[in-house]
Design a protein around this motif. Structure first.
Motif, PDB file in Angstrom:
ATOM      1  N   SER A 163       0.867  -1.182   0.000  1.00 58.00           N
ATOM      2  CA  SER A 163       0.000   0.000   0.000  1.00 58.00           C
ATOM      3  C   SER A 163       0.897   1.222   0.000  1.00 58.00           C
ATOM      4  CB  SER A 163      -0.934   0.017   1.209  1.00 58.00           C
ATOM      5  OG  SER A 163      -0.198   0.171   2.405  1.00 58.00           O
ATOM      6  N   LEU A 164       0.415   2.283  -0.604  1.00 59.68           N
ATOM      7  CA  LEU A 164       1.195   3.515  -0.688  1.00 59.68           C
ATOM      8  C   LEU A 164       0.230   4.644  -0.998  1.00 59.68           C
ATOM      9  CD1 LEU A 164       4.038   4.730  -0.589  1.00 59.68           C
ATOM     10  CD2 LEU A 164       4.228   4.237  -3.040  1.00 59.68           C
ATOM     11  N   GLU A 165       0.162   5.618  -0.098  1.00 55.94           N
ATOM     12  CA  GLU A 165      -0.797   6.702  -0.292  1.00 55.94           C
ATOM     13  C   GLU A 165      -0.349   7.971   0.411  1.00 55.94           C
ATOM     14  OE1 GLU A 165      -4.454   5.389   1.447  1.00 55.94           O
ATOM     15  OE2 GLU A 165      -3.620   5.335   3.458  1.00 55.94           O
ATOM     16  N   TYR A 166      -0.922   9.081  -0.026  1.00 57.61           N
ATOM     17  CA  TYR A 166      -0.714  10.347   0.661  1.00 57.61           C
ATOM     18  C   TYR A 166      -1.592  10.377   1.895  1.00 57.61           C
ATOM     19  CZ  TYR A 166       1.606  12.216  -3.476  1.00 57.61           C
ATOM     20  OH  TYR A 166       2.459  12.438  -4.514  1.00 57.61           O
ATOM     21  N   ARG A 167      -1.073  10.923   2.966  1.00 57.23           N
ATOM     22  CA  ARG A 167      -1.848  11.185   4.173  1.00 57.23           C
ATOM     23  C   ARG A 167      -1.867  12.698   4.314  1.00 57.23           C
ATOM     24  NH1 ARG A 167      -4.500   6.866   5.999  1.00 57.23           N
ATOM     25  NH2 ARG A 167      -4.516   7.884   8.009  1.00 57.23           N
ATOM     26  N   ARG A 168      -3.029  13.287   4.150  1.00 55.26           N
ATOM     27  CA  ARG A 168      -3.147  14.744   4.174  1.00 55.26           C
ATOM     28  C   ARG A 168      -3.997  15.183   5.361  1.00 55.26           C
ATOM     29  NH1 ARG A 168      -1.850  16.619  -1.105  1.00 55.26           N
ATOM     30  NH2 ARG A 168      -1.815  14.905  -2.588  1.00 55.26           N
ATOM     31  N   THR A 169      -3.605  16.288   5.935  1.00 53.08           N
ATOM     32  CA  THR A 169      -4.400  16.900   6.982  1.00 53.08           C
ATOM     33  C   THR A 169      -4.174  18.408   6.921  1.00 53.08           C
ATOM     34  OG1 THR A 169      -4.975  16.815   9.326  1.00 53.08           O
ATOM     35  CG2 THR A 169      -2.643  16.723   8.791  1.00 53.08           C
TER      36      THR A 169
END
Length: 80
Positions: A51-57
């Motif tokens: 799995s590989l994703e952006y984590r945005r906040t």
């Protein structure tokens, strides 16, 4: 860090070393990645990308109301 993170946006022009690499005031380095870069780099080194994703906040300063975008890249990898 993910490309476009607040930390990257706040670096002064003299701190840029090229590409997405910056030097902090204390001499340590900060690198900013895209999902595509990390996927290619890990696969090239013999890992499967689970799995590989952006984590945005977005962090909001309650006193001033300033909104600050934060971006990280999070991934799970397995050696082939």
């Amino acid at each position: 860090y993910g490309r476009g993170d607040l930390a990257q946006l706040r670096f002064a022009p003299g701190h840029w070393l090229g590409g997405d690499l910056y030097v902090r005031g204390d001499g340590t380095l900060a690198a900013f990645f895209t999902v595509e870069q990390l996927r290619n780099d890990f696969q090239k080194e013999g890992f499967d990308v689970l799995s590989l994703e952006y984590r945005r906040t977005e962090i909001v300063n309650r006193g001033t109301g300033v909104r600050m975008p934060r971006v990280w890249v999070q991934g799970k990898f397995r050696r082939r």
